[in-house]
Enzyme design. Sequence first.
Site, PDB file in Angstrom:
ATOM      1  N   ARG C 213       0.874  -1.131   0.013  1.00 52.84           N
ATOM      2  CA  ARG C 213      -0.113  -0.011  -0.036  1.00 52.84           C
ATOM      3  C   ARG C 213       1.001   1.228   0.128  1.00 52.84           C
ATOM      4  O   ARG C 213       2.160   1.097   0.394  1.00 52.84           O
ATOM      5  CB  ARG C 213      -1.012  -0.008   1.220  1.00 52.84           C
ATOM      6  CG  ARG C 213      -0.071   0.095   2.601  1.00 52.84           C
ATOM      7  CD  ARG C 213      -1.161  -0.098   3.763  1.00 52.84           C
ATOM      8  NE  ARG C 213      -2.525   0.275   3.574  1.00 52.84           N
ATOM      9  CZ  ARG C 213      -3.668  -0.229   3.229  1.00 52.84           C
ATOM     10  NH1 ARG C 213      -3.561  -1.544   2.924  1.00 52.84           N
ATOM     11  NH2 ARG C 213      -4.649   0.245   3.083  1.00 52.84           N
ATOM     12  N   ALA C 234       6.587  -1.949  -4.717  1.00 54.14           N
ATOM     13  CA  ALA C 234       6.602  -1.163  -3.436  1.00 54.14           C
ATOM     14  C   ALA C 234       5.568   0.015  -3.579  1.00 54.14           C
ATOM     15  O   ALA C 234       4.780   0.266  -4.522  1.00 54.14           O
ATOM     16  CB  ALA C 234       7.942  -0.593  -3.469  1.00 54.14           C
ATOM     17  N   HIS C 235       5.562   0.631  -2.384  1.00 53.77           N
ATOM     18  CA  HIS C 235       4.606   1.730  -1.906  1.00 53.77           C
ATOM     19  C   HIS C 235       4.445   2.864  -2.861  1.00 53.77           C
ATOM     20  O   HIS C 235       5.615   3.328  -3.371  1.00 53.77           O
ATOM     21  CB  HIS C 235       4.871   2.031  -0.586  1.00 53.77           C
ATOM     22  CG  HIS C 235       6.113   2.968  -0.694  1.00 53.77           C
ATOM     23  ND1 HIS C 235       6.357   4.334  -0.728  1.00 53.77           N
ATOM     24  CD2 HIS C 235       7.382   2.389  -0.027  1.00 53.77           C
ATOM     25  CE1 HIS C 235       7.629   4.537  -0.529  1.00 53.77           C
ATOM     26  NE2 HIS C 235       8.364   3.315  -0.184  1.00 53.77           N
ATOM     27  N   ASN C 236       3.530   3.140  -3.342  1.00 57.50           N
ATOM     28  CA  ASN C 236       3.428   4.619  -4.237  1.00 57.50           C
ATOM     29  C   ASN C 236       3.647   4.213  -5.702  1.00 57.50           C
ATOM     30  O   ASN C 236       4.082   5.170  -6.486  1.00 57.50           O
ATOM     31  CB  ASN C 236       3.970   5.664  -3.745  1.00 57.50           C
ATOM     32  CG  ASN C 236       3.417   6.111  -2.286  1.00 57.50           C
ATOM     33  OD1 ASN C 236       3.636   5.753  -1.246  1.00 57.50           O
ATOM     34  ND2 ASN C 236       2.493   7.079  -2.266  1.00 57.50           N
ATOM     35  N   SER C 254       7.704   4.434  -5.212  1.00 55.66           N
ATOM     36  CA  SER C 254       7.402   5.756  -5.887  1.00 55.66           C
ATOM     37  C   SER C 254       8.224   5.854  -7.173  1.00 55.66           C
ATOM     38  O   SER C 254       8.009   6.855  -7.987  1.00 55.66           O
ATOM     39  CB  SER C 254       7.955   7.083  -5.059  1.00 55.66           C
ATOM     40  OG  SER C 254       7.389   7.007  -3.754  1.00 55.66           O
TER      41      SER C 254
END
Lengths: 342, 342, 342
Positions: C213, C234-236, C254
């Site tokens: 998330r 991974a996140h974002n 990201s």
Amino acid sequence: MKLRKIAELVCGELDGDKDIEILGVKQIEEATEGYITFLSNKRYLKKLRLSRASAVIVSDDIDVEIPKIRVKNPYLAFAKILKAFYPEIEVKRGVDKRAVIGNGVKIGEEVAIYPFVYVGDDVEIGDGSVLYPFVSIGNGSKIGNNTIIYSNVSIYHRVFIGKNVIIHSGAVIGSDGFGFVKMDNGTHQKIPQVGFVIIEDDVEIGANVCVDRATMDKTIIKRGTKLDNFIQIAHNVVIGEDSVIAAQTGISGSCRLGKGVTIGGQVGIIDHINIGDNVILIPQAGVMKDIESNRVFAGIPAMDHTLWKKTCSAIPKLPELIRKVRKIEKGLIQMSEDKKSD
Amino acid sequence: MKLRKIAELVCGELDGDKDIEILGVKQIEEATEGYITFLSNKRYLKKLRLSRASAVIVSDDIDVEIPKIRVKNPYLAFAKILKAFYPEIEVKRGVDKRAVIGNGVKIGEEVAIYPFVYVGDDVEIGDGSVLYPFVSIGNGSKIGNNTIIYSNVSIYHRVFIGKNVIIHSGAVIGSDGFGFVKMDNGTHQKIPQVGFVIIEDDVEIGANVCVDRATMDKTIIKRGTKLDNFIQIAHNVVIGEDSVIAAQTGISGSCRLGKGVTIGGQVGIIDHINIGDNVILIPQAGVMKDIESNRVFAGIPAMDHTLWKKTCSAIPKLPELIRKVRKIEKGLIQMSEDKKSD
Amino acid sequence: MKLRKIAELVCGELDGDKDIEILGVKQIEEATEGYITFLSNKRYLKKLRLSRASAVIVSDDIDVEIPKIRVKNPYLAFAKILKAFYPEIEVKRGVDKRAVIGNGVKIGEEVAIYPFVYVGDDVEIGDGSVLYPFVSIGNGSKIGNNTIIYSNVSIYHRVFIGKNVIIHSGAVIGSDGFGFVKMDNGTHQKIPQVGFVIIEDDVEIGANVCVDRATMDKTIIKRGTKLDNFIQIAHNVVIGEDSVIAAQTGISGSCRLGKGVTIGGQVGIIDHINIGDNVILIPQAGVMKDIESNRVFAGIPAMDHTLWKKTCSAIPKLPELIRKVRKIEKGLIQMSEDKKSD
């Protein structure tokens, strides 16, 4: 939340209108009116000037028009504010009657054991711990206080987990180490894996991580270490305190890592390697020799980081270099022939 | 256990006090009084001399003061003694009433089917097999005798597993192969994956391994092969007998590996590659071409191991080499200018 | 099935006996009498001539004796025929009473919720979707229509999944992003991960994949993208439409990938990287810089594909090159000494 209250929360020094109402926290690029943002790196000062945020958390006095909260570590303040604005997800306390609890199990106060949890015999579960659905805990294992184990985690027998540990879904703790004896006829005889696993306090284990049990003795991940997703920890590995390891890294059998180690993603370490304290390994490194404390290593096979950077810029020049050397050789042959004919 | 009994167990020749009481087995470094240890490699002889172990298993006559048991393969003897000292974990035999068993399922004698096991229709489960909680078995699959499937393993439909197989937690057997047709508008149309999977006898599959089903026909892992954790076996792969593959290795679609193959961790093999018998692949290799039997390969792209070792020691010298060549070029230009001016 | 009917099914032009009875479809190597095969690449024409198949699907007029069906895309026709010959596996519709359904859950028509499914509060499940055993869905998540989630998948809270999505066993969607603040005493403070995840329509997610998330805001996998097994998102991270990513690839926090991106196996991308549309990354690449649209990159660190190919053939020549340069140096020293002595 009033800006004043946020300043208190993060123990910061407020410069600007104390009574602004803050709706939440957002990153510099996304922050709009009503939101507070943070500047963790002066590189982003330009972005901050373009931002429509209503307040900012900074570490130094910077020249911006919006209200500022000055703290030592803006990133930490950000973490605290996030926690304040987003309360933790609600947990259903109690032992659900659709869980299966073995014989001789000790369960602490205020635990949450969800439906479809399987707890083997002689297990201990500490106060306040949470076991989500489809968690399986083998005989004789222990879970400390306030530990959270997400759904579909498999914990084998004789795995000892500390307090304030977080284990994400799909992780497997205590599976057999990978050990076989090669027989004369080419087949492989399994070596019983009779050791155990210790996960100390404050460790976080990512989704789908594997931590194998020791052949004998123990595999141990020490206090405060954080593992990202898909990490392979083989039998008898020791990882020191406060280390941080990124996703898809593999650490082979009997490696010993110091404390404060930082490892990037997709790193591989062969077996029986010793790595000192505070070592940093760049993503995709392949470690085949011991590394002393405080070193930064990279590449396959891993070498000092500064040397690696040079080889990285050198490698694409290699085809050109080969051409050059060929040209030099020809030139020299020509020269020597010229000389002979002189 | 008396030392005499241990000697019998491993069919060894005892030299020393037959009646010493042995409490257990430990590695050389950890062994203390009352423990037996083993010397698998003469390199550790020095450690053995410093050890406080009460007995040792060796392959040759060596000059140590403590009682010795001489065997052909000390490592194998070690495995046998481990088995004797640490009895296997107890298993609850029977079909738990909280398991769900589909229609037309055939279940053998002396199986252990734990609570929260899901068995689909027309499945066969052989004598003595163990299914731990949260194991799911799809329609029409078969499990042979004395096979152990740990918790949270997902077995899809039409997966055929032999006898004496061990499958660790989180493994997925029979998921769809990764196959799509690219359409003119850039979207990808799924190719139905209608094949099956065969896992032959005596195979061990590590935690969180994936074995995809074949597009058509079969994916097959042959007798006695051992897979470590996190291994990716794509659709239609064939792996020969008695192979050993270390963690995080990925084998792409339609690869065919011979028997007795040894693969290190984090190796990648692109699709449709043929690898002969007894090939060894060093960790982190990237295989892009077929490899003949009995070869040792390493590196990206994979090359002969001896060449790879040389390139490994050569690569860090590359920045220096570039400087040297530049210097030579300058020298030559100078020489040629000197010549002209002569 | 009569050949005539197959021709209709794939909208192809039939040349040969319309009334042949076809038993199934097989690849060129395996096809025997009664089977139809397909020629997707003229390279295999020789194999086709040796094949005993009774019919073939081709894109161009080729000179073979057996009946032909001419279509634009034989591979797509193959997919259609597979679908016709192998009906989808049967699914038990309805909500099994041994599933646990939370409060405020909305369930569509014709769903299949198997025994041992856990659905949290305020979840929505669309028409025709299938949840296999040991699927866990966290509070407030949504599943669109006709989505299939295989056994042992963990979906955390606030994960929004579209329609016609397939998620294979062992996948974890919505686990915490990997984010910590390093404190002065060396410990790491967790940054709350309060964002969410969006999986758009027509996405396929392989076995044991992890999608974290977002820290704040969202991680998103856009329409039609296909992920193989063991992929770390991974996140974002943002992944554009119609991308295809092979097994064991890791994409760090990201990163933003464009649409139509193709990524080979075991690729690693460090954090905050932007990758344009239609980029191709060769297996095992290590991306450390942004890549513009329509480029093909390979190697560690990733470079243009054509340059990488040259360095690949250059690297094994490196030991020889070092010897050559050493020889040249010696030769030059000799020359300069000869000169002096002249």
